[in-house]
Motif scaffolding. Structure first.
Motif, PDB file in Angstrom:
ATOM      1  N   ALA A 132       0.982  -1.290  -0.124  1.00 26.18           N
ATOM      2  CA  ALA A 132      -0.215  -0.010  -0.116  1.00 26.18           C
ATOM      3  C   ALA A 132       0.809   1.363   0.104  1.00 26.18           C
ATOM      4  O   ALA A 132       0.319   2.252  -0.313  1.00 26.18           O
ATOM      5  N   ASP A 133       2.098   1.129   0.521  1.00 26.97           N
ATOM      6  CA  ASP A 133       3.070   2.174   0.511  1.00 26.97           C
ATOM      7  C   ASP A 133       3.959   2.481  -0.766  1.00 26.97           C
ATOM      8  O   ASP A 133       4.450   3.592  -0.800  1.00 26.97           O
ATOM      9  N   HIS A 134       3.689   1.567  -1.882  1.00 32.47           N
ATOM     10  CA  HIS A 134       4.351   1.951  -3.091  1.00 32.47           C
ATOM     11  C   HIS A 134       3.810   3.028  -3.686  1.00 32.47           C
ATOM     12  O   HIS A 134       2.805   3.528  -3.696  1.00 32.47           O
ATOM     13  N   PRO A 135       4.959   3.788  -4.408  1.00 31.57           N
ATOM     14  CA  PRO A 135       4.417   4.775  -5.066  1.00 31.57           C
ATOM     15  C   PRO A 135       3.188   4.794  -6.018  1.00 31.57           C
ATOM     16  O   PRO A 135       2.577   5.778  -6.460  1.00 31.57           O
ATOM     17  N   LEU A 136       3.148   3.708  -6.582  1.00 36.07           N
ATOM     18  CA  LEU A 136       2.236   3.348  -7.684  1.00 36.07           C
ATOM     19  C   LEU A 136       0.823   2.685  -7.310  1.00 36.07           C
ATOM     20  O   LEU A 136      -0.081   2.089  -7.960  1.00 36.07           O
ATOM     21  N   ALA A 137       0.719   2.664  -5.888  1.00 36.53           N
ATOM     22  CA  ALA A 137      -0.497   1.930  -5.223  1.00 36.53           C
ATOM     23  C   ALA A 137      -1.729   2.280  -5.552  1.00 36.53           C
ATOM     24  O   ALA A 137      -2.813   1.736  -5.374  1.00 36.53           O
ATOM     25  N   GLU A 163       6.698 -10.353   2.489  1.00 33.13           N
ATOM     26  CA  GLU A 163       7.897  -9.530   2.258  1.00 33.13           C
ATOM     27  C   GLU A 163       7.533  -8.409   1.208  1.00 33.13           C
ATOM     28  O   GLU A 163       8.467  -7.412   1.441  1.00 33.13           O
ATOM     29  N   VAL A 164       6.716  -8.598   0.317  1.00 34.90           N
ATOM     30  CA  VAL A 164       6.459  -7.692  -0.600  1.00 34.90           C
ATOM     31  C   VAL A 164       5.926  -6.378  -0.122  1.00 34.90           C
ATOM     32  O   VAL A 164       6.146  -5.273  -0.269  1.00 34.90           O
ATOM     33  N   ALA A 165       5.013  -6.572   0.531  1.00 32.98           N
ATOM     34  CA  ALA A 165       4.176  -5.617   1.172  1.00 32.98           C
ATOM     35  C   ALA A 165       4.684  -4.747   2.116  1.00 32.98           C
ATOM     36  O   ALA A 165       4.801  -3.503   2.406  1.00 32.98           O
ATOM     37  N   ALA A 166       6.029  -5.342   2.729  1.00 33.17           N
ATOM     38  CA  ALA A 166       6.916  -4.718   3.984  1.00 33.17           C
ATOM     39  C   ALA A 166       7.852  -3.394   3.221  1.00 33.17           C
ATOM     40  O   ALA A 166       8.424  -2.833   3.801  1.00 33.17           O
ATOM     41  N   ASP A 167       7.996  -3.756   1.873  1.00 35.44           N
ATOM     42  CA  ASP A 167       8.906  -2.587   1.472  1.00 35.44           C
ATOM     43  C   ASP A 167       8.187  -1.871   0.494  1.00 35.44           C
ATOM     44  O   ASP A 167       7.951  -2.574  -0.707  1.00 35.44           O
ATOM     45  N   PRO A 191      -2.758  -7.237   5.226  1.00 36.09           N
ATOM     46  CA  PRO A 191      -2.823  -5.662   5.349  1.00 36.09           C
ATOM     47  C   PRO A 191      -1.856  -5.029   4.536  1.00 36.09           C
ATOM     48  O   PRO A 191      -0.696  -5.411   4.450  1.00 36.09           O
ATOM     49  N   GLY A 192      -2.139  -4.015   3.814  1.00 31.87           N
ATOM     50  CA  GLY A 192      -1.305  -3.201   3.051  1.00 31.87           C
ATOM     51  C   GLY A 192      -0.942  -4.048   1.791  1.00 31.87           C
ATOM     52  O   GLY A 192       0.375  -3.586   1.096  1.00 31.87           O
ATOM     53  N   LEU A 193      -1.618  -4.858   1.425  1.00 30.35           N
ATOM     54  CA  LEU A 193      -1.235  -5.492  -0.052  1.00 30.35           C
ATOM     55  C   LEU A 193      -2.221  -5.156  -1.112  1.00 30.35           C
ATOM     56  O   LEU A 193      -3.566  -5.103  -0.906  1.00 30.35           O
TER      57      LEU A 193
END
Length: 324
Positions: A167-172, A225-229, A246-248
């Motif tokens: 969810a914190d990825h710039p393109l989310a 792991e993907v969602a964590a970064d 959460p956050g995926l």
């Protein structure tokens, strides 16, 4: 002249591999034992079947003539054994590509394909070896070259692939992404990319220079792991049920849409009746679910088939050949 089937099998496998060591490995015998079998066969026939030298192994003219009927002899021998032991045993099927959950697709057709017995493959090389050794009858996963010439495959499903990001990825916040928009992100892979051909080719094709690998401890661990970064992303089939994390986010990929190609794979000449039932069930489900639609102007495949399907009709079985 009485021919020894083990000697003929050694000859055919070596003719396909053009390498004594690899041929011996697929037959689970030592290279010395394989060489002796071929030498005895050449002695019996009174001619050399291979040129052996510093430039590698290649067939002689006699070997070229002997290869087609030798393959027919092996097919007849295998059919004779099957006739004696019976073909009422379950079709032994293995899968690979576990992170992409191949059983999702296989389960859609299993009930119409007769009795199945599942194996425990982990990657394409191990499943290929099991097929060549006769430990299994068929396999299911993504086929990519080079593969052994003694195998045949049928394309079963072309499945759209989504980008998976945190969810914190710039393109989310994007509703859809072009693959090249991920160029500044880090492709997170569940293992070495040289063993994950689809991800490797995707990264090369769309200029994803930042790549990192993890250990495949299952889908939930991998996606955590993907969602964590916020820099990471990976690829998963669009309809793959995901764990509730959460956050995926899963974002469709467009212009082009990557397609993951699932295939059935079996030994050329295998006569188990379950094979026809399994391929027929896949064709039926593929037609109903439009599994084989492909538009080269809209979609991307790492290795488009020579006659890529653009409708719902199944692709005919085609032999897989490896480079010489």
């Amino acid at each position: 002249m009485d021919l020894d089937v083990a000697q003929i099998r050694a000859f055919v496998r070596t003719a396909e591999e053009l390498h004594f060591g690899r041929a011996a490995g697929t037959l689970a015998v030592s290279q010395q034992a394989l060489s002796k079998r071929i030498a005895r066969l050449e002695s019996l026939l009174g001619t050399e079947l291979f040129h052996r030298g510093g430039n590698g192994v290649r067939l002689t003219e006699a070997g070229e003539r002997f290869l087609p009927p030798a393959r027919q002899t092996l097919a007849a021998a295998d059919a004779a054994v099957a006739a004696v032991i019976g073909t009422d045993r379950p079709l032994r099927v293995d899968v690979w590509g576990h992170l992409y959950a191949p059983m999702r697709t296989l389960a859609r057709v299993a009930g119409r394909a007769g009795e199945l017995e599942l194996g425990h493959g982990r990657d394409l090389p191990s499943v290929t070896a099991a097929l060549l050794h006769g430990d299994i009858d068929a396999a299911f996963g993504r086929v990519h070259p080079p593969l052994h010439t003694g195998l045949t495959h049928r394309l079963v499903r072309l499945e759209p692939v989504d980008a998976v990001i945190g969810a914190d990825h710039p393109l989310a916040a994007e509703a859809a992404l072009r693959p090249d928009q991920l160029r500044d992100s880090v492709l997170w892979a569940p293992g070495a990319l040289d063993r994950l051909d689809f991800l490797h080719q995707f990264a090369d094709r769309f200029g994803i220079g930042n790549r990192a690998t993890s250990v495949n401890l299952g889908l939930t661990h991998f996606l955590t792991e993907v969602a964590a970064d916020p820099r990471r992303f990976s690829l998963l089939p669009a309809d793959l049920p995901l764990p509730k994390l959460p956050g995926l986010r899963c974002v469709p990929l467009v212009d082009p849409t990557p397609l993951y190609a699932w295939s059935l794979l079996w030994r050329t000449g295998d006569t188990h009746p379950g094979l026809s039932g399994l391929t027929a069930a896949c064709a039926e489900e593929g037609g109903r679910g439009r599994w084989l639609e492909y538009d080269p102007a809209r979609d991307w495949l790492p290795e488009p088939p020579a006659h890529a399907p653009t409708a719902t009709a199944p692709t005919p079985a085609a032999p897989i050949t490896s480079p010489g």
